[in-house]
Design an enzyme around this catalytic site. Structure first.
Site, PDB file in Angstrom:
ATOM      1  N   TYR A  92       0.817  -1.222   0.000  1.00  0.00           N
ATOM      2  CA  TYR A  92       0.000   0.000   0.000  1.00  0.00           C
ATOM      3  C   TYR A  92       0.849   1.269   0.000  1.00  0.00           C
ATOM      4  CZ  TYR A  92       1.136   0.247   4.999  1.00  0.00           C
ATOM      5  OH  TYR A  92       1.801   0.317   6.192  1.00  0.00           O
TER       6      TYR A  92
ATOM      7  N   MET B  72       6.791   4.658   0.569  1.00  0.00           N
ATOM      8  CA  MET B  72       6.656   5.516   1.734  1.00  0.00           C
ATOM      9  C   MET B  72       5.981   4.726   2.857  1.00  0.00           C
ATOM     10  SD  MET B  72       5.460   9.489   1.866  1.00  0.00           S
ATOM     11  CE  MET B  72       3.717   9.220   1.658  1.00  0.00           C
ATOM     12  N   PRO B  73       6.723   3.773   3.448  1.00  0.00           N
ATOM     13  CA  PRO B  73       6.126   2.961   4.511  1.00  0.00           C
ATOM     14  C   PRO B  73       5.786   3.803   5.745  1.00  0.00           C
ATOM     15  CG  PRO B  73       8.472   2.498   4.307  1.00  0.00           C
ATOM     16  CD  PRO B  73       8.107   3.402   3.175  1.00  0.00           C
ATOM     17  N   HIS B  74       4.610   3.551   6.278  1.00  0.00           N
ATOM     18  CA  HIS B  74       4.130   4.264   7.458  1.00  0.00           C
ATOM     19  C   HIS B  74       3.029   3.445   8.107  1.00  0.00           C
ATOM     20  CE1 HIS B  74       1.483   5.321   4.161  1.00  0.00           C
ATOM     21  NE2 HIS B  74       0.538   5.498   5.065  1.00  0.00           N
ATOM     22  N   ALA B  75       2.776   3.743   9.357  1.00  0.00           N
ATOM     23  CA  ALA B  75       1.690   3.102  10.096  1.00  0.00           C
ATOM     24  C   ALA B  75       0.887   4.197  10.776  1.00  0.00           C
ATOM     25  CB  ALA B  75       2.258   2.111  11.119  1.00  0.00           C
TER      26      ALA B  75
END
Length: 150
Positions: free
Chosen positions: A57, A66-69
């Site tokens: 995603y 752009m990995p993020h949580a």
């Protein structure tokens, strides 16, 4: 509006030849944010868990992830870290693989990151600037590119 370099000190800018897989890319880009307490290990684990559940995603464009949580998943402070890979890595994002520019951001709440995201979007959407990023040959060059953006 603050410059992108406000959130990206030299410790948060990394350049490596290659990583073994997408998990290693995420772990590597997270290191500076983990080291200074911006995020917890849970934050990184949640990114990996989400990617395994719903796919990549966070691969937002060709060559860019752009990995993020979510804030409640381990983000303590507003933060940003980048990783440039000389040799891209597959994230399973078909048309956008391989990824060679990974940007991790963290926000402790739902609105403190608005300015950071606006600056980041401006940076990532500048084709000429991103060409220089993609063609950077080392960490010093990458740092100079980031610092040149006002």
């Amino acid at each position: 509006m603050a410059a992108l370099s406000t959130w990206l000190n030299e410790d948060r800018i990394q350049y490596v030849n290659a990583v073994g897989d997408w998990r290693e890319a995420i772990a590597r880009v997270a290191r500076p944010l983990l080291a200074d307490g911006t995020i917890t290990a849970d934050y990184v684990e949640n990114i990996i868990r989400q990617k395994e559940a719903i796919g990549p995603y966070f691969v937002i464009a060709p060559r860019i992830a752009m990995p993020h949580a979510r804030p409640e998943e381990g983000a303590h402070k507003l933060g940003l870290s980048i990783l440039k890979l000389r040799h891209g890595v597959e994230f399973g994002a078909r048309e956008n693989d391989p990824v060679d520019f990974v940007v991790m951001f963290a926000a402790p709440d739902g609105n403190s990151h608005v300015e950071l995201i606006a600056q980041l979007a401006e940076f990532l959407s500048d084709d000429a600037l991103m060409d220089t990023v993609f063609n950077a040959q080392d960490r010093t060059e990458l740092i100079n590119i980031v610092n040149s953006v006002n």
